[in-house]
Enzyme design. Structure first.
Site, mmCIF file in Angstrom:
data_model
loop_
_atom_site.group_PDB
_atom_site.id
_atom_site.type_symbol
_atom_site.label_atom_id
_atom_site.label_comp_id
_atom_site.label_asym_id
_atom_site.label_seq_id
_atom_site.Cartn_x
_atom_site.Cartn_y
_atom_site.Cartn_z
ATOM 1 C CB CYS A 57 -83.931 81.933 58.938
ATOM 2 S SG CYS A 57 -84.211 80.163 59.209
ATOM 3 C CD GLU A 73 -87.043 81.528 61.443
ATOM 4 O OE1 GLU A 73 -86.714 82.133 62.474
ATOM 5 O OE2 GLU A 73 -86.772 80.313 61.247
ATOM 6 C CB CYS A 118 -80.322 80.948 62.256
ATOM 7 S SG CYS A 118 -80.888 80.115 60.750
ATOM 8 C CG HIS A 163 -84.087 76.553 60.476
ATOM 9 N ND1 HIS A 163 -83.125 77.423 60.950
ATOM 10 C CD2 HIS A 163 -83.528 75.309 60.537
ATOM 11 C CE1 HIS A 163 -82.042 76.748 61.273
ATOM 12 N NE2 HIS A 163 -82.263 75.464 61.033
#
Length: 158
Positions: free
Chosen positions: A87, A56, A84, A54
């Site tokens: 993250c 992040e 999320c 992801h």
């Protein structure tokens, strides 16, 4: 919103658009310490065939490498979408001082992403380390990334 939050969020937005142009999903992030962007990254889940890639997480990995350690307590992460739970946990373990996001996790879920519905404010409340969570920074601009992504084929690629 701090004076420079919009400026840093625009860098995350630019980074997300680079990812969308490369066929990735519509997320971008940057890590800032003081007045310096330490790292920036977009989502590379599809390219890397890695569900943890992801924006992040990629930005945190790059920031830790750039700074030579895992303590990012003097840093803020700017994400085009509310992180999320995975993250958020990475931000927690990196000791980030602030999380600033644009679009909400509910916005992402509404587009078909399989998000777990745990708002960052609630996760921050449960965390053992204090982290400031600031949402809706340039939310409309962040949502426009999703529209750009959808225009390029969107959900069937994720």
């Amino acid at each position: 919103m701090l004076d420079r939050d919009a400026e840093w969020m625009r860098i995350a937005i630019e980074t997300a658009l680079v990812g969308v142009a490369a066929g990735q999903s519509p997320y971008g992030a940057c890590v800032v310490r003081g007045d310096t962007v330490v790292a920036r990254a977009h989502n590379t889940v599809l390219r890397d065939r890695d569900p943890s890639a992801h924006a992040e997480v990629n930005a945190l990995r790059a920031a830790c490498a750039a700074l030579g350690g895992i303590d990012l307590s003097a840093c803020t992460i700017y994400s085009t979408c509310e992180p999320c739970t995975m993250c958020f946990a990475c931000c927690h373990w990196a000791h980030l001082g602030r999380i600033v996001y644009g679009a909400r996790v509910a916005d992402s879920a509404a587009l078909g992403f399989g998000e777990l519905h745990y708002p960052n404010a609630e996760l921050a409340r449960l965390a053992r380390r204090p982290v400031a969570v600031v949402g809706d920074v340039l939310r409309d601009e962040c949502l426009s990334i999703f529209r750009t992504w959808q225009a390029r084929g969107g959900p069937e690629t994720y």
